[in-house]
Design a protein around this motif. Structure first.
Motif, PDB file in Angstrom:
ATOM      1  N   ALA A 111       0.901  -0.742  -0.023  1.00  0.00           N
ATOM      2  CA  ALA A 111      -0.536   0.255  -0.133  1.00  0.00           C
ATOM      3  C   ALA A 111       0.942   1.365  -0.569  1.00  0.00           C
ATOM      4  O   ALA A 111       1.847   1.493   0.578  1.00  0.00           O
ATOM      5  CB  ALA A 111      -1.029   0.050   1.157  1.00  0.00           C
ATOM      6  N   HIS A 112       0.542   2.776  -0.669  1.00  0.00           N
ATOM      7  CA  HIS A 112       1.479   2.655  -0.633  1.00  0.00           C
ATOM      8  C   HIS A 112       0.426   4.862  -1.035  1.00  0.00           C
ATOM      9  O   HIS A 112      -0.945   4.399  -1.195  1.00  0.00           O
ATOM     10  CB  HIS A 112       2.085   3.391  -2.081  1.00  0.00           C
ATOM     11  CG  HIS A 112       2.309   2.364  -2.842  1.00  0.00           C
ATOM     12  ND1 HIS A 112       3.943   1.891  -1.678  1.00  0.00           N
ATOM     13  CD2 HIS A 112       2.757   1.372  -3.854  1.00  0.00           C
ATOM     14  CE1 HIS A 112       4.491   0.767  -2.145  1.00  0.00           C
ATOM     15  NE2 HIS A 112       3.676   0.340  -3.285  1.00  0.00           N
ATOM     16  N   CYS A 114       6.590   8.374  -0.436  1.00  0.00           N
ATOM     17  CA  CYS A 114       5.190   7.395   0.750  1.00  0.00           C
ATOM     18  C   CYS A 114       5.683   7.399   1.563  1.00  0.00           C
ATOM     19  O   CYS A 114       6.828   6.671   1.630  1.00  0.00           O
ATOM     20  CB  CYS A 114       5.380   6.094  -0.717  1.00  0.00           C
ATOM     21  SG  CYS A 114       4.219   5.501   0.076  1.00  0.00           S
ATOM     22  N   VAL A 115       4.651   7.245   2.299  1.00  0.00           N
ATOM     23  CA  VAL A 115       5.283   8.315   3.928  1.00  0.00           C
ATOM     24  C   VAL A 115       5.463   6.155   4.710  1.00  0.00           C
ATOM     25  O   VAL A 115       6.610   6.485   5.133  1.00  0.00           O
ATOM     26  CB  VAL A 115       3.658   8.156   4.485  1.00  0.00           C
ATOM     27  CG1 VAL A 115       4.143   8.227   6.036  1.00  0.00           C
ATOM     28  CG2 VAL A 115       3.337   9.705   3.965  1.00  0.00           C
ATOM     29  N   PRO A 116       4.627   5.467   4.194  1.00  0.00           N
ATOM     30  CA  PRO A 116       5.082   4.407   4.614  1.00  0.00           C
ATOM     31  C   PRO A 116       6.723   3.458   3.967  1.00  0.00           C
ATOM     32  O   PRO A 116       7.285   2.975   5.255  1.00  0.00           O
ATOM     33  CB  PRO A 116       4.470   3.132   4.570  1.00  0.00           C
ATOM     34  CG  PRO A 116       3.732   3.768   3.441  1.00  0.00           C
ATOM     35  CD  PRO A 116       3.773   5.342   3.112  1.00  0.00           C
ATOM     36  N   HIS A 117       7.140   4.627   2.706  1.00  0.00           N
ATOM     37  CA  HIS A 117       7.956   2.984   2.623  1.00  0.00           C
ATOM     38  C   HIS A 117       9.716   3.910   1.882  1.00  0.00           C
ATOM     39  O   HIS A 117      10.151   3.988   1.322  1.00  0.00           O
ATOM     40  CB  HIS A 117       7.963   2.993   1.261  1.00  0.00           C
ATOM     41  CG  HIS A 117       6.733   1.865   1.122  1.00  0.00           C
ATOM     42  ND1 HIS A 117       6.037   1.554   0.149  1.00  0.00           N
ATOM     43  CD2 HIS A 117       6.834   0.649   1.946  1.00  0.00           C
ATOM     44  CE1 HIS A 117       5.460   0.481   0.517  1.00  0.00           C
ATOM     45  NE2 HIS A 117       6.266   0.175   1.419  1.00  0.00           N
ATOM     46  N   GLU A 118       9.377   5.602   2.819  1.00  0.00           N
ATOM     47  CA  GLU A 118      10.316   6.855   2.442  1.00  0.00           C
ATOM     48  C   GLU A 118      11.879   6.492   2.629  1.00  0.00           C
ATOM     49  O   GLU A 118      12.845   6.538   2.132  1.00  0.00           O
ATOM     50  CB  GLU A 118       9.927   7.997   3.493  1.00  0.00           C
ATOM     51  CG  GLU A 118      11.584   8.742   3.397  1.00  0.00           C
ATOM     52  CD  GLU A 118      10.754   9.920   4.667  1.00  0.00           C
ATOM     53  OE1 GLU A 118      11.272  11.384   4.367  1.00  0.00           O
ATOM     54  OE2 GLU A 118       9.795   9.684   4.898  1.00  0.00           O
ATOM     55  N   ALA A 119      11.970   5.234   3.675  1.00  0.00           N
ATOM     56  CA  ALA A 119      13.156   4.984   4.632  1.00  0.00           C
ATOM     57  C   ALA A 119      13.675   3.243   3.968  1.00  0.00           C
ATOM     58  O   ALA A 119      14.899   3.454   3.427  1.00  0.00           O
ATOM     59  CB  ALA A 119      12.456   3.930   5.036  1.00  0.00           C
TER      60      ALA A 119
END
Length: 232
Positions: free
Chosen positions: A97-98, A137-142
């Motif tokens: 989810a993005h 993408c907030v959950p996948h910034e890292a």
């Protein structure tokens, strides 16, 4: 009184300080010399698929994939558009989810979504030439799921979308050499007939010039082999 040892120590310290200052100046010049570091403030440094800014100027609408490459990238990572262009982010359905959120909150797609074909769009009506918008993408910034939109102009290498260098052409028809003409089928020259002739001094000179120093060493051997073939 200052001893020789003290003077040596002070001199070494001065050299060290001068070297450090020089290194700092060089670093500052490198950081401010253009490219993504200057344009995007290092925002795309850890983005694997960043290869320059893809130039979409002249287009009214541009599509960016959400979940590109390994499912955890925006594709392309950086784009250049005109003021007033609409950017459409389209989900590939890969990578979970993005969402799409600008750092300065200019645009925000809201909750994360995973369904393929989902779209979110934003029209840059209020943007001016030279503006840039970094987003993620907030959950996948890292893991480097970040992108950038530049408007009007950009201090970066530009990439032509879909530019794969062309197919290189078909190499031409090849003329007489490829259709079995005098060059490829040997003609009279290969059977030692009237087409064959002894190499002249001018021929040898021309070969030497064409092949350079190495050729000059090989020409005598070539000449001898040619003579033997003619005698046979």
């Amino acid at each position: 009184m200052t001893s020789d040892a003290d003077e040596t120590t002070m001199s070494r310290r001065g050299l060290f300080r001068a070297g450090a200052a020089g290194a700092a100046a060089a670093t500052g010049l490198a950081a401010g010399s253009g490219g993504a570091a200057a344009q995007y403030d290092g925002w795309l440094d850890d983005v694997d698929n960043y290869d320059g800014t893809h130039d979409y100027t002249g287009q009214d609408e541009v599509t960016v994939e959400v979940g590109a490459v390994d499912g955890l990238k925006f594709g392309p990572a950086a784009i250049l558009i005109d003021p007033g262009t609409t950017v459409v982010w389209e989900w590939t359905g890969e990578g979970g989810a993005h969402n799409v959120v600008a750092n300065d909150e200019t645009f925000d797609s809201g909750e994360t979504v995973s369904e393929e074909g989902t779209t979110f769009e934003y029209t840059f009506d209020d943007a001016e030439e030279g503006d840039t918008f970094n987003y993620l993408c907030v959950p996948h910034e890292a893991v480097g799921m970040k992108g950038a939109v530049a408007v009007g102009s950009v201090d970066d290498d530009l990439v032509t979308p879909g530019g794969d260098g062309g197919d290189g052409g078909d190499g031409g028809s090849g003329g007489n050499q490829t259709d079995g003409g005098n060059a490829s089928d040997g003609g009279n020259a290969s059977d030692g007939g009237s087409g064959g002739r002894d190499l002249s001094v001018n021929d040898i000179g021309a070969l030497s010039l064409a092949l350079g120093f190495a050729g000059a060493l090989l020409v005598p051997l070539f000449y001898a082999a040619h003579k033997m073939a003619n005698e046979e």
